[in-house]
Design a protein around this motif. Sequence first.
Motif, PDB file in Angstrom:
ATOM      1  N   PRO A  96       0.830  -1.208   0.000  1.00 18.70           N
ATOM      2  CA  PRO A  96       0.000   0.000   0.000  1.00 18.70           C
ATOM      3  C   PRO A  96       0.866   1.260   0.000  1.00 18.70           C
ATOM      4  O   PRO A  96       2.061   1.201   0.287  1.00 18.70           O
ATOM      5  CB  PRO A  96      -0.799  -0.131   1.300  1.00 18.70           C
ATOM      6  N   PRO A  97       0.276   2.407  -0.297  1.00 19.96           N
ATOM      7  CA  PRO A  97       1.037   3.663  -0.276  1.00 19.96           C
ATOM      8  C   PRO A  97       1.536   3.979   1.126  1.00 19.96           C
ATOM      9  O   PRO A  97       1.011   3.473   2.128  1.00 19.96           O
ATOM     10  CB  PRO A  97       0.015   4.711  -0.748  1.00 19.96           C
ATOM     11  N   SER A  98       2.522   4.846   1.211  1.00 25.56           N
ATOM     12  CA  SER A  98       3.060   5.257   2.502  1.00 25.56           C
ATOM     13  C   SER A  98       2.017   6.028   3.299  1.00 25.56           C
ATOM     14  O   SER A  98       1.192   6.754   2.740  1.00 25.56           O
ATOM     15  CB  SER A  98       4.294   6.135   2.299  1.00 25.56           C
ATOM     16  N   VAL A  99       2.073   5.887   4.622  1.00 20.07           N
ATOM     17  CA  VAL A  99       1.138   6.606   5.488  1.00 20.07           C
ATOM     18  C   VAL A  99       1.322   8.110   5.345  1.00 20.07           C
ATOM     19  O   VAL A  99       0.384   8.887   5.565  1.00 20.07           O
ATOM     20  CB  VAL A  99       1.330   6.170   6.954  1.00 20.07           C
ATOM     21  N   THR A 100       2.517   8.554   4.950  1.00 18.67           N
ATOM     22  CA  THR A 100       2.755   9.986   4.742  1.00 18.67           C
ATOM     23  C   THR A 100       1.995  10.522   3.547  1.00 18.67           C
ATOM     24  O   THR A 100       1.772  11.734   3.432  1.00 18.67           O
ATOM     25  CB  THR A 100       4.258  10.259   4.561  1.00 18.67           C
ATOM     26  N   LYS A 101       1.593   9.646   2.623  1.00 15.67           N
ATOM     27  CA  LYS A 101       0.813  10.053   1.459  1.00 15.67           C
ATOM     28  C   LYS A 101      -0.679   9.843   1.685  1.00 15.67           C
ATOM     29  O   LYS A 101      -1.508  10.621   1.197  1.00 15.67           O
ATOM     30  CB  LYS A 101       1.267   9.277   0.232  1.00 15.67           C
ATOM     31  N   VAL A 102      -1.030   8.791   2.411  1.00 15.33           N
ATOM     32  CA  VAL A 102      -2.451   8.492   2.639  1.00 15.33           C
ATOM     33  C   VAL A 102      -3.049   9.445   3.668  1.00 15.33           C
ATOM     34  O   VAL A 102      -4.145   9.983   3.470  1.00 15.33           O
ATOM     35  CB  VAL A 102      -2.613   7.030   3.102  1.00 15.33           C
ATOM     36  N   ALA A 367       1.308  -2.594   7.932  1.00 14.96           N
ATOM     37  CA  ALA A 367       0.321  -1.655   7.408  1.00 14.96           C
ATOM     38  C   ALA A 367      -0.659  -1.266   8.497  1.00 14.96           C
ATOM     39  O   ALA A 367      -0.902  -2.006   9.448  1.00 14.96           O
ATOM     40  CB  ALA A 367      -0.429  -2.274   6.238  1.00 14.96           C
ATOM     41  N   LEU A 368      -1.225  -0.078   8.343  1.00 16.55           N
ATOM     42  CA  LEU A 368      -2.294   0.415   9.210  1.00 16.55           C
ATOM     43  C   LEU A 368      -3.571   0.401   8.387  1.00 16.55           C
ATOM     44  O   LEU A 368      -3.617   0.953   7.288  1.00 16.55           O
ATOM     45  CB  LEU A 368      -1.979   1.834   9.682  1.00 16.55           C
ATOM     46  N   TYR A 369      -4.622  -0.247   8.906  1.00 15.84           N
ATOM     47  CA  TYR A 369      -5.888  -0.398   8.190  1.00 15.84           C
ATOM     48  C   TYR A 369      -6.985   0.374   8.903  1.00 15.84           C
ATOM     49  O   TYR A 369      -7.139   0.285  10.129  1.00 15.84           O
ATOM     50  CB  TYR A 369      -6.257  -1.878   8.106  1.00 15.84           C
ATOM     51  N   ASP A 370      -7.747   1.160   8.157  1.00 12.33           N
ATOM     52  CA  ASP A 370      -8.856   1.954   8.682  1.00 12.33           C
ATOM     53  C   ASP A 370     -10.157   1.228   8.376  1.00 12.33           C
ATOM     54  O   ASP A 370     -10.586   1.154   7.223  1.00 12.33           O
ATOM     55  CB  ASP A 370      -8.842   3.337   8.028  1.00 12.33           C
ATOM     56  N   ALA A 371     -10.802   0.688   9.410  1.00 10.96           N
ATOM     57  CA  ALA A 371     -12.031  -0.078   9.216  1.00 10.96           C
ATOM     58  C   ALA A 371     -13.200   0.809   8.795  1.00 10.96           C
ATOM     59  O   ALA A 371     -14.188   0.309   8.263  1.00 10.96           O
ATOM     60  CB  ALA A 371     -12.387  -0.832  10.505  1.00 10.96           C
ATOM     61  N   ASP A 372     -13.117   2.114   9.008  1.00 10.53           N
ATOM     62  CA  ASP A 372     -14.207   3.010   8.621  1.00 10.53           C
ATOM     63  C   ASP A 372     -14.213   3.283   7.124  1.00 10.53           C
ATOM     64  O   ASP A 372     -15.272   3.379   6.505  1.00 10.53           O
ATOM     65  CB  ASP A 372     -14.101   4.331   9.378  1.00 10.53           C
ATOM     66  N   THR A 373     -13.041   3.442   6.540  1.00  4.62           N
ATOM     67  CA  THR A 373     -12.961   3.816   5.135  1.00  4.62           C
ATOM     68  C   THR A 373     -12.450   2.693   4.243  1.00  4.62           C
ATOM     69  O   THR A 373     -12.582   2.771   3.016  1.00  4.62           O
ATOM     70  CB  THR A 373     -12.023   5.023   4.955  1.00  4.62           C
ATOM     71  N   GLY A 374     -11.859   1.645   4.832  1.00  2.48           N
ATOM     72  CA  GLY A 374     -11.301   0.564   4.048  1.00  2.48           C
ATOM     73  C   GLY A 374      -9.929   0.882   3.473  1.00  2.48           C
ATOM     74  O   GLY A 374      -9.386   0.104   2.692  1.00  2.48           O
ATOM     75  N   ARG A 375      -9.337   2.000   3.861  1.00  5.29           N
ATOM     76  CA  ARG A 375      -8.030   2.367   3.344  1.00  5.29           C
ATOM     77  C   ARG A 375      -6.924   1.755   4.208  1.00  5.29           C
ATOM     78  O   ARG A 375      -7.102   1.509   5.398  1.00  5.29           O
ATOM     79  CB  ARG A 375      -7.864   3.890   3.309  1.00  5.29           C
ATOM     80  N   SER A 376      -5.767   1.521   3.598  1.00  2.41           N
ATOM     81  CA  SER A 376      -4.611   1.024   4.342  1.00  2.41           C
ATOM     82  C   SER A 376      -3.376   1.777   3.905  1.00  2.41           C
ATOM     83  O   SER A 376      -3.333   2.355   2.810  1.00  2.41           O
ATOM     84  CB  SER A 376      -4.433  -0.480   4.128  1.00  2.41           C
ATOM     85  N   ALA A 377      -2.355   1.773   4.757  1.00  5.41           N
ATOM     86  CA  ALA A 377      -1.137   2.522   4.473  1.00  5.41           C
ATOM     87  C   ALA A 377       0.063   1.812   5.074  1.00  5.41           C
ATOM     88  O   ALA A 377      -0.026   1.228   6.160  1.00  5.41           O
ATOM     89  CB  ALA A 377      -1.238   3.941   5.029  1.00  5.41           C
ATOM     90  N   ASP A 378       1.172   1.884   4.358  1.00  5.81           N
ATOM     91  CA  ASP A 378       2.431   1.313   4.826  1.00  5.81           C
ATOM     92  C   ASP A 378       3.045   2.261   5.851  1.00  5.81           C
ATOM     93  O   ASP A 378       3.263   3.435   5.580  1.00  5.81           O
ATOM     94  CB  ASP A 378       3.369   1.136   3.626  1.00  5.81           C
ATOM     95  N   LEU A 379       3.345   1.748   7.052  1.00  4.99           N
ATOM     96  CA  LEU A 379       3.896   2.578   8.124  1.00  4.99           C
ATOM     97  C   LEU A 379       5.391   2.815   7.983  1.00  4.99           C
ATOM     98  O   LEU A 379       5.968   3.601   8.734  1.00  4.99           O
ATOM     99  CB  LEU A 379       3.596   1.939   9.480  1.00  4.99           C
ATOM    100  N   GLY A 380       6.029   2.134   7.053  1.00  7.55           N
ATOM    101  CA  GLY A 380       7.454   2.334   6.860  1.00  7.55           C
ATOM    102  C   GLY A 380       8.332   1.452   7.713  1.00  7.55           C
ATOM    103  O   GLY A 380       9.562   1.570   7.698  1.00  7.55           O
ATOM    104  N   VAL A 381       7.705   0.547   8.482  1.00  4.71           N
ATOM    105  CA  VAL A 381       8.464  -0.352   9.340  1.00  4.71           C
ATOM    106  C   VAL A 381       9.146  -1.412   8.488  1.00  4.71           C
ATOM    107  O   VAL A 381       8.526  -2.007   7.609  1.00  4.71           O
ATOM    108  CB  VAL A 381       7.548  -1.043  10.362  1.00  4.71           C
ATOM    109  N   ARG A 382      10.413  -1.647   8.756  1.00  2.00           N
ATOM    110  CA  ARG A 382      11.133  -2.728   8.105  1.00  2.00           C
ATOM    111  C   ARG A 382      11.776  -3.588   9.180  1.00  2.00           C
ATOM    112  O   ARG A 382      12.200  -3.065  10.209  1.00  2.00           O
ATOM    113  CB  ARG A 382      12.186  -2.173   7.135  1.00  2.00           C
ATOM    114  N   PRO A 383      11.836  -4.887   8.966  1.00  2.00           N
ATOM    115  CA  PRO A 383      12.302  -5.797  10.028  1.00  2.00           C
ATOM    116  C   PRO A 383      13.670  -5.405  10.572  1.00  2.00           C
ATOM    117  O   PRO A 383      14.601  -5.111   9.827  1.00  2.00           O
ATOM    118  CB  PRO A 383      12.366  -7.148   9.319  1.00  2.00           C
ATOM    119  N   GLU A 384      13.750  -5.403  11.895  1.00  2.41           N
ATOM    120  CA  GLU A 384      15.014  -5.204  12.597  1.00  2.41           C
ATOM    121  C   GLU A 384      15.220  -6.444  13.451  1.00  2.41           C
ATOM    122  O   GLU A 384      14.664  -6.579  14.533  1.00  2.41           O
ATOM    123  CB  GLU A 384      14.959  -3.956  13.482  1.00  2.41           C
TER     124      GLU A 384
END
Length: 434
Positions: A96-102, A367-384
């Motif tokens: 999904p798109p970055s949370v900074t864009k969504v 990803a962060l998912y919004d149950a109200d709108t159905g939108r999701s966004a990549d939080l930018g987390v990468r495995p550490e």
Amino acid sequence: MTHLEDTLSRVLSGAADQAPRASAGLAAAVEARHRRRRTRTAALLSAAAVAAVVIGAGAAVNTLRGPAAPPPATGESGSPSPGATKRAEPPVDEMPPSVTKVWPKAVHDLPAKLPDGREYEPQLLLDDRTLLVMTTALDGKRQFLWRYDLDSGRPTRITEIPPTKGSAIYADDVAAGGGNIVWWSSYKEPGRRRVARIWTVPATGGRPRPVTDVPLGDVMKEGHINGLTVAGSDVVFAYEKGGVHRVPLSGGRPRPVKGAERHRILRWPWVGVHRGKVVFRELLDAETGERRDAVVNPGEEQVRCGVERCVGVKTRNGVSATWFVRDRDGSGERELPTRSAPGAEAGLGRFFMFQLNGREAAPAGVALYDADTGRSADLGVRPEKRTIPARVIRGRHIKKQTYVSLTIPNGGDDRLLAVRLADRMRIVDLAAIE
């Protein structure tokens, strides 16, 4: 015993055997530096420990590949129409798109460290533009509270957390209200009972002062205190096993809240009890006496409710089938996307966390998912990737585990989502998302 071992022991004991199986390949272990009211460091889990930690710690455990479903059907008011479940279609196989864009207005990226070079842990939002943070106990013995101006990115030190004598567990469960900040530290002096000392300091800064000492029993069996809240001129808290108390900010002896002797705090003044497989089904307003019950249907399990909404799973032939979110009165129900993990709730009864898989089902992000709108966004987390050595906790052998760490909220009605990235701290104000 370290606080990590304490957390693992109390979470895993008696729960792991009942947990559903997660997909193979997800690394397991929990890193809980210390429990905070608004944020908690957690990890992606696997094997039988998943459900034991998912509900309590808010860990993301299953997959979401790409953008979520289109918005659910709504009525004239704009809220989901009551009646049949609104299905969330399976997401497509894309990131999904970055949370900074969504949701750009809700995102604030801050430096990963304070000006003095110390790492910090976000605690809560004092207001729409001010973040309260605490330096970590792992970065030296001294701890400090700071506030961050999210507009300017300028931090200001508020106070130093007073050190405690004896066997101490560092400052915990931070809350704020009415211009005051409160927290507690658990400690035990030789020959005396363990206590949780509640402290307070003005949000503008100053010297902390003790409010009261709360007697504790066997914390391994009975837990500490939680739900710390500033309510007018009082501090309110609950024992982890139940029992709500309040004490004046000016000091004094804690006194039980009438009618809430066995309750826990959801969001003051709403308190409730845990009955069977339903968490906070029955709520009581401890100030007005109003009661609010949630609709729970046959065949629904792992149901936990907030003040406004409930999340749970519908079973088919005794096997978990679909996850749902709906209003407490039974209306506005919608189905969450396939392979969702509602245990990874981010906050406000609306946002949920999902793992994004890469090649060979390896964790690729969250990803962060919004149950109200159905939108999701990549939080930018990468495995550490980190490793915890094998150990034995209360008779249970915990194998050597490799995991990826995240910093996510405790869920429920919280508005703060904090994600520690490689070179910065990403703050998401969930209440700022329209």
